[in-house]
Design a protein around this motif. Structure first.
Motif, PDB file in Angstrom:
ATOM      1  N   GLU A   5       0.948  -1.028   0.071  1.00  0.00           N
ATOM      2  CA  GLU A   5      -0.010   0.049  -0.055  1.00  0.00           C
ATOM      3  C   GLU A   5       0.884   1.298  -0.205  1.00  0.00           C
ATOM      4  OE1 GLU A   5      -3.146   0.252  -0.157  1.00  0.00           O
ATOM      5  OE2 GLU A   5      -3.535   2.355   0.544  1.00  0.00           O
ATOM      6  N   PRO A   6       0.663   2.233  -0.714  1.00  0.00           N
ATOM      7  CA  PRO A   6       1.462   3.387  -0.981  1.00  0.00           C
ATOM      8  C   PRO A   6       1.312   4.046   0.561  1.00  0.00           C
ATOM      9  CG  PRO A   6      -0.303   3.792  -2.340  1.00  0.00           C
ATOM     10  CD  PRO A   6      -0.288   2.130  -1.871  1.00  0.00           C
ATOM     11  N   VAL A   7       2.596   4.930   0.801  1.00  0.00           N
ATOM     12  CA  VAL A   7       2.633   5.621   1.771  1.00  0.00           C
ATOM     13  C   VAL A   7       1.503   6.756   1.647  1.00  0.00           C
ATOM     14  CG1 VAL A   7       4.202   7.407   3.224  1.00  0.00           C
ATOM     15  CG2 VAL A   7       4.873   5.217   2.111  1.00  0.00           C
ATOM     16  N   HIS A  53      -7.311   3.444   2.849  1.00  0.00           N
ATOM     17  CA  HIS A  53      -5.969   3.208   3.378  1.00  0.00           C
ATOM     18  C   HIS A  53      -5.723   2.118   4.431  1.00  0.00           C
ATOM     19  CE1 HIS A  53      -1.558   4.160   3.214  1.00  0.00           C
ATOM     20  NE2 HIS A  53      -1.521   4.813   4.664  1.00  0.00           N
ATOM     21  N   LEU A  57      -4.229  -1.365   5.179  1.00  0.00           N
ATOM     22  CA  LEU A  57      -3.002  -1.476   6.051  1.00  0.00           C
ATOM     23  C   LEU A  57      -3.320  -2.637   7.095  1.00  0.00           C
ATOM     24  CD1 LEU A  57      -0.915   1.881   6.496  1.00  0.00           C
ATOM     25  CD2 LEU A  57      -0.435  -0.168   4.892  1.00  0.00           C
TER      26      LEU A  57
END
Lengths: 488, 457, 130
Positions: A5-7, A53, A57
């Protein structure tokens, strides 16, 4: 499922926001020299983006709710949902810690009763709930031992005896309290070496820190003898409550001769670990340490509950938190204890011990080597993979990582430090037999892989969101905060 | 009623496998005289329905009074997603992320948190959080002593404008290691540190100066001058800051000509409910050069075997499980759950949202002071700029007034007579963005009523 | 097998000492010690001017999973720490007897150096520990 998952900063776009979360703009005057010049670089995302998001996570984690988690010395048992939902009733959440006691009698009554139940189940005479984690409870315990000797004018007592198998926090805590640490060895059978203890005792002994059952997964059989010897030398006994789950309702530290104990409510009383906190490290004491308890403590005058503070306990070691400790965690522990009740406490010890001994017997039968073969397991036990390391070149860490591929969280590895290539396994009482059997089947397949395809273990895990991480790079090229273009 | 899944058949089979006759036989290494015969003092078990009813009753007893206290814990709006996500089992029931491959979610959240806290405080690095603000200040003082090798005094200046409970906590936790704490007085009119008192300290070896901004009274200190004074004398500076205020106020990384050395504070305002005092979390940020002196967990970004980015705990050799007696602190946990809530909170608010919250708090507190000082017998204690708290002086003891307000469903503030008796009958009060104009008027009207009746009594 | 250069002196705690022509010495940890520790990620070297006693912990070497004290093999005054280790701790892994030295000392007495192990004795010590 997505594996990475992107930051969140990578999702950020100037001018985007979760609009319904913003109050109306207000005009305020701040002296020019005190004003912030650039807004802080926080993410600018929509509410859905943030929700998605952080939900994604969460899905990258193992947890008790999703996986068997036999992590020795950590007591990863089921955290009942009701403990959370009742601790989060709106009235409890809204209560300010400094609000008058008259507006908190419901909350205070829970805390008062919790103190009483913890006293009863540990055999101690008084309890303070304020330490915010096990390590803070330890600190409080050693600080009370120090204060006790000082109050008696016995100023030379500056040594804390710690068995070499102890948790690293024990010596770290003693040092934090300004004490010197004397480590003593354990015998072949896992019990404390009493001769070494006797040699260490003397006029400088402030106390000893013990875990019982010990970190080696066995009950210290000569505990009464040890207590008598330490007391005769003028020292006090500190009980590290890490393994209280093993004896809950069966034996009490107070009856063993301990003067002070910390309890990890996040282990024994099933409050959440939360990915590394909050913990809660209530302390219990014998009569002679009562005056030194950390404040505040809940007391009762007539029918009213109130905080006891420095005025009531002038010899207190003081305050360890800004308010009264992790109140919301304590409410969860209170609900848990009320649901368990008297009979349930005993069942915790009985079934956690049954599960551990069952796992030990079956793992032994399929070829694993127990570290203390002559001993009964407590609620946890150690196996050593020395032979596999020597003969097949696979380590305890390889076994641990391969278990992740089977959907089981790894047991504790390389602790205690004195058993080479060890796994410390604690199943807890809330696991069903089928779950244990599945784990045993996985462990059996690992043994087979170790002899036939050791690369499977050495390269594990294969199926987790990431594979083994480069710890050396992490420590040498520190990347601790997000930068717009991170160093390659 | 325990959460035991075992059937009778399970128990029989398991005991057979072990080779034991009974569960009791598994406790045969425990000396018999130690075993408890009967556990008294624990009530009988309750079902979920019974315990729920009991807890609802107790919660209802406490009710939800209208709150006007701050003093280190602040009532803010918490967006619904914050706790809906934080209490997901995958976060709530996970352990410390020692097995990085099975904990990427927790680890990435910590990395994002570290990034946000560093940005908010204007510092370079952050740890993964500490227990709370007060104990965090104790850790910051110990860290300053480690970081400042040239100072041999371990002397820390703690102004009287720092939260007095923080001071007590620092003494309890750091006092056992030989640190000395020295008071700094404040100016009676402004409620700010007395800069002229600093001259008396010229020539003394000082390890660190603690500066709280906004200070305990809500007043804004002249941080630039104080930081420069400390740095010119070779002392480090530890800032204690309110994270909400940092959306508007100059961050500690920019105070004075080169910024502070350590910033810390209570993280509760960032999405954590008041909840009678905890669990909250402490934050701590610093300069890169001091990173190895930082207590607590730290997460770093790295790559895996296949070169994919990933996250792991790093700099662990400072910690207790490796360094044992030589560790930087005995701390094991961070406040993972609360830090997660704060990270989600900051993502939802963003720079604009947090700035609006901070501004709304300042505005409401201004309105509160205006409304309450219209009541006869009440006046502001200090002049000068403040953030979202204020000290008011009354013409009679504050304790009974607060009891009167509580009886009317209002928690009016904190009585300062014990911590700061020199201020006379002083009340510390606060309004955040959650208090409306009607709430404030209701408080003012109730206060007038109470003052009439307390006077009459 | 780990390297044990013949021209150096050693301690049982795995430090080495090299005598330099000007009477000062270089001190470091042995090849055996660096291999046992694994990849080093941080080294804390002593500051110049510090006086150390024989056996004092005067430096710290850290790998990912362990931190170890380095003990001064002899008494003396620290001339300088090896500052290159601040950014390149891996020098100890790569060249334990060269660029990876930890500090230079001015010995208190030359006789103390003579009392340390020679290469043969240290090699025997390693064999006895194995």
């Amino acid at each position: 499922m997505r594996q990475t998952e992107p930051v969140i900063f990578e999702l950020s776009r100037p001018g985007r926001s979760a609009r319904s979360q913003q109050p109306a703009a207000a005009q305020v005057n701040i002296p020019e020299s005190l004003k912030r010049r650039q807004p802080p670089r926080l993410p600018e995302v929509s509410e859905l983006q943030a929700v998605r998001h952080y939900t994604r996570l969460s899905q990258l984690n193992f947890s008790i709710d999703t996986n068997f988690y036999p992590l020795g010395s950590c007591t990863m048992k089921y955290n009942p949902k009701v403990c959370n939902s009742l601790a989060m009733l709106p009235e409890f959440l809204a209560r300010h810690p400094l609000a008058p006691e008259s507006t908190g009698q419901g909350f205070l009554s829970c805390m008062y009763e919790l103190q009483g139940m913890l006293e009863a189940v540990t055999g101690m005479k008084a309890v303070s709930l304020t330490p915010m984690a096990g390590a803070q409870g330890e600190f409080a315990g050693v600080a009370m031992i120090r204060a006790y000797h000082r109050a008696r004018g016995d100023l030379q007592r500056d040594e804390i005896i710690v068995p070499e198998a102890a948790h690293g926090t024990n010596p770290a805590t003693a040092t934090m309290c300004g004490m010197k640490v004397r480590e003593i060895p354990c015998g072949e059978d896992g019990d404390v070496d009493v001769a070494a203890l006797e040699a260490a005792l003397g006029p400088r002994t402030a106390g000893i820190m013990l875990t019982n059952p010990s970190t080696l997964g066995v009950f210290e059989r000569r505990i009464r003898d040890i207590a008598a010897k330490v007391h005769a030398a003028g020292g006090l006994l500190y009980y590290d409550g890490a393994n209280l789950n093993a004896i809950l309702g069966k034996v009490r530290p107070g009856d063993m001769g301990f003067d002070v104990i910390h309890m990890n409510l996040h282990k024994t009383f099933s409050t959440p670990h939360g990915g590394g906190g909050p913990g809660s490290g209530a302390v219990g004491v014998s009569e002679r340490l009562r005056p030194f308890l950390p404040v505040p403590v809940v007391g009762r005058d007539g029918g009213r509950y109130r905080w006891l503070d420095e005025r009531d306990l002038p010899q207190t070691i003081g305050r360890l938190s800004g308010f009264m400790g992790n109140a919301g965690v304590l409410l969860r522990a209170y609900v848990y204890m009320r649901i368990l009740g008297r009979e349930g406490m005993r069942e915790v010890a009985e079934y956690s011990t049954l599960n551990a001994n069952y796992l030990l017997a079956r793992l032994r039968a399929i070829g694993y080597e127990p570290a203390y073969p002559g001993r009964r397991a407590s609620h946890e036990f150690i196996i050593t993979l020395q032979r596999q390391a020597r003969e097949q070149g696979v380590t305890a860490m390889d076994f641990a990582k391969r278990l992740l591929d089977h959907g089981y969280h790894a047991p504790t590895t390389y602790f205690p430090l004195l058993v080479p290539e060890c796994l410390l396994i604690e199943p807890t009482e809330t696991e069903a037999r089928e779950e244990l059997d599945g784990f045993i089947a996985a462990m059996a397949s690992l043994l087979e892989e170790a002899s036939r395809e050791p690369e499977k273990l050495k390269g594990a895990p294969w199926t987790t969101p990431v594979r083994r991480l480069d710890d050396v790079r992490a420590a040498r090229q520190l990347d601790l905060t997000w930068q717009a273009s991170p160093a390659a | 009623m325990s959460y035991i899944p075992h059937t009778e058949e399970d128990v029989r089979l398991m005991l057979e496998t072990i080779g034991a006759d009974s569960i009791e036989a598994l406790f045969d290494e425990i000396p018999p005289e130690l075993k408890i015969k009967e556990l008294s003092g624990i009530p009988p078990a309750l079902g979920e329905m019974e315990v729920a009813r009991m807890m609802h009753e107790r919660a209802a007893r406490d009710g939800r009074p209208l709150n006007f206290i701050g003093a280190g814990a602040y009532e803010h709006h918490i967006p619904a997603p914050v706790w809906a996500i934080t209490t997901r089992g995958e976060i709530y029931s996970a352990y410390t992320p020692y097995q990085a491959e099975a904990s990427q979610g927790t680890l990435q959240v910590i990395y994002e948190y570290q990034s946000m806290m560093a940005a908010l405080t204007g510092m370079e690095v952050s740890n993964a959080s500490l227990y709370d603000g007060a104990s965090g200040l104790a850790e910051a003082c110990l860290m300053a002593v480690r970081a400042h090798r040239r100072s041999s005094s371990s002397r820390i200046l703690i102004p009287r404008t720092v939260n007095p409970t923080y001071r007590s906590c620092v003494e309890a936790i750091a006092g056992t290691q030989g640190l000395q704490f020295v008071d700094l007085p404040y100016v009676r009119e402004s409620g700010r540190i007395d800069l002229t008192a600093l001259d008396a300290l010229a020539g003394d070896d000082v390890t660190a100066l603690v500066l709280q901004q906004p200070n305990f009274f809500g007043q804004l200190e002249d941080v630039d001058a104080l930081v420069n004074w400390a740095h010119e004398r070779g002392a480090l500076v530890i800032a204690v800051v309110n994270p909400t205020s940092l959306a508007l106020l100059k961050p500690p990384g920019e105070w004075g000509s080169r910024g502070v050395d350590i910033a810390c504070g209570e993280g509760q305002p960032l999405g954590v409910p008041l909840s009678s005092g905890g669990p909250y979390f402490g934050f701590l940020t610093t300069r890169s050069q001091h990173v190895r002196q930082m207590p607590g967990r730290i997460v770093g970004r790295t790559v895996d075997l296949e070169g994919r980015p990933g996250f792991t705990l790093t700099l662990q050799a400072r910690e207790q499980h490796i360094r044992r007696g030589k560790a930087t602190s005995n701390i094991c946990t961070n406040q993972g759950l609360l830090m997660t809530a704060a990270t989600i909170y900051m993502s939802l608010l963003g720079p604009t949202g947090l700035e609006r919250v901070a501004a709304a708090c300042m505005e409401r507190t201004g309105q509160l002071v205006e409304a309450l000082t219209r009541v006869p017998g009440v006046r502001p204690a200090f002049t000068g700029a403040r953030f979202h708290e204020a000290v008011l002086q009354m013409d009679r003891p504050v304790g009974p007034v607060l009891e009167g307000l509580a009886a009317r469903g209002i928690v009016g503030g904190l009585d300062l007579s014990r911590s700061h008796p020199e201020l006379g009958h002083a009340l510390l009060t606060c309004a955040t963005e959650t208090r409306t104009a009607e709430d404030i008027e209701h408080y003012a009207a109730s206060l007038a009523e109470v003052l009439r009746s307390v006077q009459a009594a | 097998m780990s390297q044990v250069p013949a021209d150096l002196r050693y301690t049982r705690s795995h430090e080495w000492v090299r005598q330099l022509p000007d009477g000062s010495v270089e001190v470091g940890i042995t090849d055996h010690a660096q291999a046992a520790l694994g990849d080093l990620v941080f080294v804390e070297v002593p500051e110049g001017g510090r006086t150390v006693g024989s056996g004092d912990a005067f430096a710290v070497v850290e790998s990912v999973k362990a931190a170890s004290d380095v003990y001064a093999p002899i008494a003396g005054e620290v001339i300088s720490g090896n500052d290159a280790l601040a950014t390149r701790p891996e020098l100890i892994n790569e060249e334990p007897y060269g660029q990876g030295y930890i500090a230079r000392l001015r010995p208190g007495s030359a006789a103390e150096i003579e009392g340390l192990l020679d290469a043969a004795q240290y090699t025997a010590h390693l064999a006895s520990e194995a």
